[in-house]
Design an enzyme around this catalytic site. Sequence first.
Site, PDB file in Angstrom:
ATOM      1  N   THR A 109      -3.630  18.260  -0.870  1.00  0.00           N
ATOM      2  CA  THR A 109      -4.152  18.099  -2.228  1.00  0.00           C
ATOM      3  C   THR A 109      -5.243  19.136  -2.498  1.00  0.00           C
ATOM      4  O   THR A 109      -5.295  19.730  -3.586  1.00  0.00           O
ATOM      5  CB  THR A 109      -4.691  16.660  -2.415  1.00  0.00           C
ATOM      6  OG1 THR A 109      -3.614  15.750  -2.179  1.00  0.00           O
ATOM      7  CG2 THR A 109      -5.248  16.451  -3.816  1.00  0.00           C
TER       8      THR A 109
ATOM      9  N   GLY B  60      -5.223  18.346   4.081  1.00  0.00           N
ATOM     10  CA  GLY B  60      -5.622  19.373   3.124  1.00  0.00           C
ATOM     11  C   GLY B  60      -4.605  19.812   2.087  1.00  0.00           C
ATOM     12  O   GLY B  60      -4.835  20.812   1.413  1.00  0.00           O
TER      13      GLY B  60
ATOM     14  N   ASP C 242       2.095  17.056  -2.626  1.00  0.00           N
ATOM     15  CA  ASP C 242       2.529  16.282  -1.452  1.00  0.00           C
ATOM     16  C   ASP C 242       3.980  16.519  -1.036  1.00  0.00           C
ATOM     17  O   ASP C 242       4.278  16.501   0.143  1.00  0.00           O
ATOM     18  CB  ASP C 242       2.319  14.784  -1.718  1.00  0.00           C
ATOM     19  CG  ASP C 242       2.294  13.959  -0.439  1.00  0.00           C
ATOM     20  OD1 ASP C 242       1.591  14.347   0.510  1.00  0.00           O
ATOM     21  OD2 ASP C 242       2.988  12.931  -0.381  1.00  0.00           O
TER      22      ASP C 242
ATOM     23  N   TYR D 238       0.795  -1.225   0.000  1.00  0.00           N
ATOM     24  CA  TYR D 238       0.000   0.000   0.000  1.00  0.00           C
ATOM     25  C   TYR D 238       0.831   1.280   0.000  1.00  0.00           C
ATOM     26  O   TYR D 238       1.747   1.431   0.803  1.00  0.00           O
ATOM     27  CB  TYR D 238      -0.936   0.035   1.236  1.00  0.00           C
ATOM     28  CG  TYR D 238      -2.113   0.951   1.010  1.00  0.00           C
ATOM     29  CD1 TYR D 238      -3.277   0.483   0.417  1.00  0.00           C
ATOM     30  CD2 TYR D 238      -2.050   2.305   1.330  1.00  0.00           C
ATOM     31  CE1 TYR D 238      -4.346   1.323   0.156  1.00  0.00           C
ATOM     32  CE2 TYR D 238      -3.110   3.154   1.071  1.00  0.00           C
ATOM     33  CZ  TYR D 238      -4.260   2.650   0.493  1.00  0.00           C
ATOM     34  OH  TYR D 238      -5.315   3.486   0.238  1.00  0.00           O
TER      35      TYR D 238
ATOM     36  N   ARG E  28      -7.857   5.925  -1.882  1.00  0.00           N
ATOM     37  CA  ARG E  28      -7.098   6.913  -2.660  1.00  0.00           C
ATOM     38  C   ARG E  28      -7.300   6.766  -4.149  1.00  0.00           C
ATOM     39  O   ARG E  28      -7.648   5.695  -4.650  1.00  0.00           O
ATOM     40  CB  ARG E  28      -5.597   6.768  -2.351  1.00  0.00           C
ATOM     41  CG  ARG E  28      -5.301   6.945  -0.852  1.00  0.00           C
ATOM     42  CD  ARG E  28      -4.138   7.806  -0.584  1.00  0.00           C
ATOM     43  NE  ARG E  28      -4.043   8.157   0.828  1.00  0.00           N
ATOM     44  CZ  ARG E  28      -3.503   9.296   1.255  1.00  0.00           C
ATOM     45  NH1 ARG E  28      -3.023  10.163   0.397  1.00  0.00           N
ATOM     46  NH2 ARG E  28      -3.439   9.561   2.543  1.00  0.00           N
TER      47      ARG E  28
END
Length: 641
Positions: free
Chosen positions: A314, A312, A334, A258, A425
Amino acid sequence: MMHFKIIPENYVNKAAKCAQIALGCSRAAHQTALRGSIKLNPQIATLTPKVRAFVERSAALCEPEHVHVCDGSDAEAAALLQLMQQQGTVKPLPKYDNCWLTRTDPADVARVESRTFICSEHERDVVPIARAGQKSALGNYITPADYDKAVTDRFPGCMRGRTMYVIPFSMGPVGSPLSKIGVEVTDSPYVVYSMRVMTRMGNKVLDALRKDENFVRCLHSVGRTSNPSTTGWPCDPPRTIILHRPTDNEIISYGSGYGGNSLLGKKCFALRLGSVMARREGWLAEHMLIVGITDPEGRKRYIAAAFPSACGKTNLAMMTPSLPGYKVECVGDDIAWMKFDKNGVLRAINPENGFFGVAPGTSAGTNPVAMASVFRNTVFTNVAETSDGGVWWEGMGAAPENVVDWKGKPWSATAGTPAAHPNSRFCTPANQCPIIDDQWESAEGVPISAILFGGRRPEGVPLVVEARDWQHGVFMGATMRSEATAAAEHSGKMIMHDPFAMRPFFGYNFGDYLRHWLSMAQEGRTMPKIFHVNWFRKNEQGQFLWPGFGENARVLEWVLRRCAGAAAARDAPLGRVPAARALRTDGLAGLDLERLLSTPRDFWMNEADCIEKYFKEEVGDDLPNEMWDELNKLRKNFEQA
Ligand code: GTP
Ligand code: SPV
Ligand code: MN
């Protein structure tokens, strides 16, 4: 000592034969290569000696059935998708264009911070002295001996019966002086496909390696699955471990497929190893979005902002400003790599090539730009599926009929469990974002005018405050706290310290990290202004006091006018806050601005005590004195207020 048996001595001859198959590059030939009638694909012959040695050693250790060096071609991507469909890892989402749904093992849904380690000769290289020999909140140390043992306990033979993929990738535009190269070997086609989205990968990176042989070695295996019922998502959660050895440019990850656990270019390389490289080479590797904002007069400035995971980034990076005449463009959501140029301007690149964004909460109302980006060429992981071959998640809008949840079970709104995992996601190419900045791949990076820090603070922390100077700004970053989120294994809503939004990502001693940040302030440099923001303050009923999302443009507007020396501010105990009417609130009904900007004295005296305790218990003698000076100023300012 194990035998090397995967790549035989005469591999060049074999590779030459393969090359004949692939030269025509019919899709069928490529798929045969992936499915395994041949053991090596032709790119093997193109590896530089160092890469080849790494691949050979990895193959000897993991004993895969096949080795496939990724070329990054579309045919390769198509073959991977076909293979993953056969294996049950992805299914198509016919409602959209080339979109895919993955459901992971329910035990493998987020980063695992407790199993993420940094290795170095000395513990103090990694964690501050105050935590020597104890568990540190600022990073997990592992000795070289335990590191080696963790590898030999897990990796021998772990890829038996599988293909080992070799992914040459670049963090940052290929050829930028700020970019760095890695090679990840993995037994997960999902990782390969995701790395294709999240990084620049394939032949162009192999070409770059021929000019500069240096690269970060990344070894990843999903491990031998402990739960045979979830064959589509092999993993080994009880034995998952993510290891970093910065001094050797090495990352080794086992047991999880992941996100940040397995896409090793992201947190492991770009932040943990990146922060160590950045310190050594005099730059900054940060957990920050990068966004360009053009004001109604046409002046454009760039801002970088560090908010912890799921707080917050993105959304701010893609925001649709509510203020007329403003334009926002996205450079990254990111990670930022930033370096002062020869003119003393801080320049930032986004080392990534895609967005691995939180799905829940994303809607046409909150983030229309993300909604316009993600329904093409995207892998969705752990979202819910609709009966018309689409996706759904909490916060997207009304739940459609016949939703299948992230575990593959029929779901209804009365289920009491979320349809999409809270850390579900989308993985989407950045160049699909309709507001991607025209400079987002610029080799020298974009100039940064301001840096924001922020987190989820339901109480006491004002909407925006400006640091008095660089040192005060570093203190703001050092004292950040935020509510825990689903992005890692923490549960509940406890307020955690998360300095610089980097707590899970420091590659070295946090005290040294602070000294490095302080050392950035030098003669001849234009230091960005630093601010702390909080979109998440709540009232007694638990409702947000600030509308957030596109309305955050109002705060950015004040920030930019501060950078231009225009907006009015007043000195407050915490720093500078907007003077009366300096923050635009026109058109916002029912806003309690006074409360949003308030800094309750009792709250802050308590906060100061928490900071002191944190500094003492977690950092101790490694804390630069400048931070104690700033804490004293904070207390004095409140005592005198
Ligand atoms: P990572 O990818 O984990 O690093 O997360 P991130 O920092 O990029 O956070 P993201 O923008 O994905 O937002 C996480 C969650 O916070 C989503 O559910 C958003 O809807 C929500 N969120 C983002 N911005 C705001 C805001 O301004 N106000 C409120 N109330 N919620 C927000
Ligand atoms: C984060 O947790 O900050 C992320 C998601 O961006 S992951 O890639 O899993 O680290
Ligand atoms: Mn993140």
